[in-house]
Design an enzyme around this catalytic site. Structure first.
Site, PDB file in Angstrom:
ATOM      1  N   TRP A 275     -16.716   0.273  32.003  1.00 39.37           N
ATOM      2  CA  TRP A 275     -17.747   0.990  31.230  1.00 39.37           C
ATOM      3  C   TRP A 275     -18.537   0.016  30.350  1.00 39.37           C
ATOM      4  CZ3 TRP A 275     -12.581   2.862  31.147  1.00 39.37           C
ATOM      5  CH2 TRP A 275     -12.369   3.930  32.017  1.00 39.37           C
ATOM      6  N   GLU A 282     -11.720   3.777  27.624  1.00 38.90           N
ATOM      7  CA  GLU A 282     -10.601   4.386  28.357  1.00 38.90           C
ATOM      8  C   GLU A 282     -11.109   5.630  29.075  1.00 38.90           C
ATOM      9  OE1 GLU A 282      -7.367   3.635  28.672  1.00 38.90           O
ATOM     10  OE2 GLU A 282      -7.010   2.114  27.138  1.00 38.90           O
ATOM     11  N   CYS A 283     -10.442   5.968  30.170  1.00 42.95           N
ATOM     12  CA  CYS A 283     -10.830   7.201  30.859  1.00 42.95           C
ATOM     13  C   CYS A 283     -10.230   8.416  30.174  1.00 42.95           C
ATOM     14  CB  CYS A 283     -10.409   7.168  32.321  1.00 42.95           C
ATOM     15  SG  CYS A 283      -8.644   6.915  32.535  1.00 42.95           S
ATOM     16  N   GLY A 284      -9.274   8.176  29.285  1.00 44.11           N
ATOM     17  CA  GLY A 284      -8.664   9.283  28.562  1.00 44.11           C
ATOM     18  C   GLY A 284      -7.233   9.550  28.983  1.00 44.11           C
ATOM     19  N   ILE A 296     -11.826  10.428  26.058  1.00 40.46           N
ATOM     20  CA  ILE A 296     -11.819  10.986  27.408  1.00 40.46           C
ATOM     21  C   ILE A 296     -12.718  10.166  28.305  1.00 40.46           C
ATOM     22  CG2 ILE A 296     -12.509  12.978  28.762  1.00 40.46           C
ATOM     23  CD1 ILE A 296     -11.636  14.693  26.409  1.00 40.46           C
TER      24      ILE A 296
END
Ligand code: SF4
Length: 296
Positions: A275, A282-284, A296
């Site tokens: 990202w 983090e993707c969560g 998230i």
């Protein structure tokens, strides 16, 4: 130089749908070809035995997990995995994105409990190299990692949202394509294993070896929490464990291709290519805290 996605049966579908939108006949034909295409590697979640109940985070469980976590601070990953299997199988699972850590745990599971249900969050945006690695792992260890897909395939998802959401709202995209899928898996499980290491990021530095994962209502086991990147790569080299070839092309961390770039020489943060240019880190799945919804 960024590797191009070659799995055109995901992203290519969306591009073709857009390109063919003006021609209803062509589009209808295309959609039916998507629907009929088999998804190799997709098995589906196991069914729990009658009477299965999800775990409650009782004071007793908390105490047990805290004690186990303390004890495992000096244990080997194999000992931690063996405990997880003994304590929670068959309701123990593992989620892997086929990172180096996940491949190492898979090699350990092959010795301890190869029957464990392991799944990959198949967002539809993974690199072909990642999907090919699933096959190499199956060939070497006999572990067939399930490809667990979100509710909507990429073409339908992007059509609903007027285009790829990873560009405009990656938090929502990760929530829909990763978190919700893991939530589905958590409904038939008691515990999950992940390959996170404490030295990967400030957020992950707080991870317990064993703890209660409030977000998913599962016991979370992180057998490699105390390992370093060097430990992981030493094991991969020593044992010839298959790994993603993108790691040799400047990608220390590999996620979905739209949100992953190669890192430049001198970039020390191994997750710098994830990202990139966004506040998101983090993707969560592994966030301990969720400030501003960025977890998230
Ligand atoms: Fe979507 Fe990117 Fe998250 Fe993958 S990593 S689910 S493409 S936002």
């Amino acid at each position: 130089m960024s590797a191009l996605p070659s799995r055109l049966d995901h992203y290519g579908d969306a591009a073709l749908v857009a390109a063919n939108a003006a021609n209803p006949l062509k589009l209808a034909m295309f959609e039916s070809s998507v629907a009929e295409r088999p998804r190799a590697g997709a098995v589906g979640l196991p069914k729990p035995a009658p009477g299965f109940r999800r775990l409650n985070n009782t004071a007793e469980l908390q105490e047990e997990l805290q004690e186990a976590s303390r004890r495992f601070e000096t244990a080997t990953p194999e000992e931690i995995i063996a405990w997880g299997v003994e304590r929670y199988a068959p309701y123990l699972t593992m989620a892997t994105a086929f990172g180096p850590e996940g491949c190492v745990i898979l090699s350990m599971l092959a010795k301890v409990a190869p029957e464990t249900y392991v799944f990959n969050l198949d967002t539809g945006y993974q690199f072909q190299e990642t999907l090919d690695l699933r096959d190499s792992i199956a060939d070497k260890y006999g572990i067939e990692v399930d490809l667990l897909a979100p509710e909507l395939p990429v073409n339908e998802y992007e059509a609903v949202h007027g285009g790829p959401l990873y560009r405009t709202n990656p938090n929502q995209c990760c929530f829909d394509r990763k978190i919700k899928t893991l939530q589905r898996a958590s409904e038939v499980m008691h515990a999950w294993m992940s390959g996170i290491r404490r030295d990967q990021s400030a957020d992950r530095a707080q991870a317990a070896v064993v703890g209660w994962d409030k977000k998913f209502g599962l016991v979370k086991i992180s057998p490699l929490a105390n390992w370093t990147k060097k430990d992981v790569w030493k094991r991969i080299t020593d044992e010839g464990i298959p790994y993603n070839p993108l790691h040799d092309q400047g990608y220390p961390s590999v996620g979905c291709w739209p949100c992953t770039r190669a890192v430049a020489a001198g970039e020390t943060d191994e997750r710098a290519g994830r990202w990139s240019g966004m506040k998101k880190t983090e993707c969560g799945l592994h966030s301990i805290s969720e400030q501003d919804g960025s977890g998230i």
